[in-house]
Design a protein around this motif. Sequence first.
Motif, short mmCIF file in Angstrom:
data_model
loop_
_atom_site.label_atom_id
_atom_site.label_comp_id
_atom_site.label_asym_id
_atom_site.label_seq_id
_atom_site.Cartn_x
_atom_site.Cartn_y
_atom_site.Cartn_z
N ARG A 171 0.83 -1.20 0.00
CA ARG A 171 0.00 0.00 0.00
C ARG A 171 0.87 1.26 0.00
N GLY A 172 2.13 1.09 0.38
CA GLY A 172 3.03 2.23 0.42
C GLY A 172 3.87 2.37 -0.84
N ALA A 173 3.51 1.62 -1.90
CA ALA A 173 4.28 1.69 -3.15
C ALA A 173 4.26 3.12 -3.70
N ALA A 174 5.44 3.63 -3.99
CA ALA A 174 5.55 5.01 -4.46
C ALA A 174 6.21 5.10 -5.83
N ASP A 175 6.85 4.06 -6.27
CA ASP A 175 7.59 4.09 -7.53
C ASP A 175 7.53 2.67 -8.10
N VAL A 176 6.69 2.42 -9.08
CA VAL A 176 6.42 1.06 -9.53
C VAL A 176 6.64 0.91 -11.03
N THR A 177 7.26 -0.19 -11.42
CA THR A 177 7.42 -0.55 -12.82
C THR A 177 6.76 -1.89 -13.07
N TYR A 178 5.93 -1.97 -14.10
CA TYR A 178 5.33 -3.25 -14.49
C TYR A 178 6.32 -3.97 -15.41
N GLU A 179 6.75 -5.18 -14.98
CA GLU A 179 7.79 -5.90 -15.70
C GLU A 179 7.25 -6.95 -16.65
N GLY A 180 5.93 -7.12 -16.71
CA GLY A 180 5.34 -8.09 -17.63
C GLY A 180 4.90 -9.38 -16.95
#
Length: 295
Positions: A171-180
């Motif tokens: 819930r604290g994610a602030a910087d996320v990349t979707y890797e597939g």
Amino acid sequence: MVVQQYRDGGGARAARALAVAGVIAVTAGCVGGGGGGGGSDGSGQRAVAAERPLDVLGRAAGVLAEAGGAEARTSMETAAGGTRVTIRGEGTYDFRTQMGRLKVVLPTDAAGADDRRPITELLAPGALYMKNRGAGVPDDKWVRIDTTALEDGNLVTGGVTDPMAAAELLRGAADVTYEGKSELAGVTVHHYRGVADLNRAARAASPQSRGALSAAAKGFSKDAVPFDAYLDEEGRLRKVRHRFSFASGSREGRGGQEAAEVTVVSTLLLYGFGAPVTVKLPDEDDIYTGEIRQG
């Protein structure tokens, strides 16, 4: 591979050093002790890949609560001063009640002895119960720890990151990349990589988890916790790896004494959703209140 970058604030701050305690203590050769609504792919499942990663991760803890019980495997690898140890656990956890039972196996000690008995851990909101916890504790007694009083909120002390706390951290994610997409144990999963902020996670956590996460936000030297999370098509967390860093003790540096950096990599695997989970907490008479010796 599809890569999408999302930013939503972040940052880290210096805080008081966390004293390594509990199961993962390493000393002189002694090892102690939600987001927005989702779409649908037409089959009744959420189209996870089509959603904003921050929404998917922010909802992960709630999705697990809906799923109920699950089987869990854990590992916690600690690196400090050139020493690396791994603690492993296995058991079941109920995300509705936030209670679980795990058997935790300590690594072989520095002398090569491998006769350490597994530690039985009972996880409950705000508390950790351990049997076979340490030297001097009678075989029939449990040790109870108030996790809201621990400087790490029991994210690392017990050798296992509480499964709900691991999910609540997202819930604290602030910087996320979707890797597939990839496959995990025959299940299609979506891989997200990012950084969670402990303060943000504590504020957004459920009431049962908030106290422990708030303690961790104050105790860790870094608020930023890098992670890799893998969720299935229904948004259920299948695997998550967190990398915690904190200062412990001191070491000689060019300018004199300086804090030694400790890195802990905690991995949680979830499967067998719907598994029955029965946890009976110890009676007060079964809880040990004496001194626990390390080593």
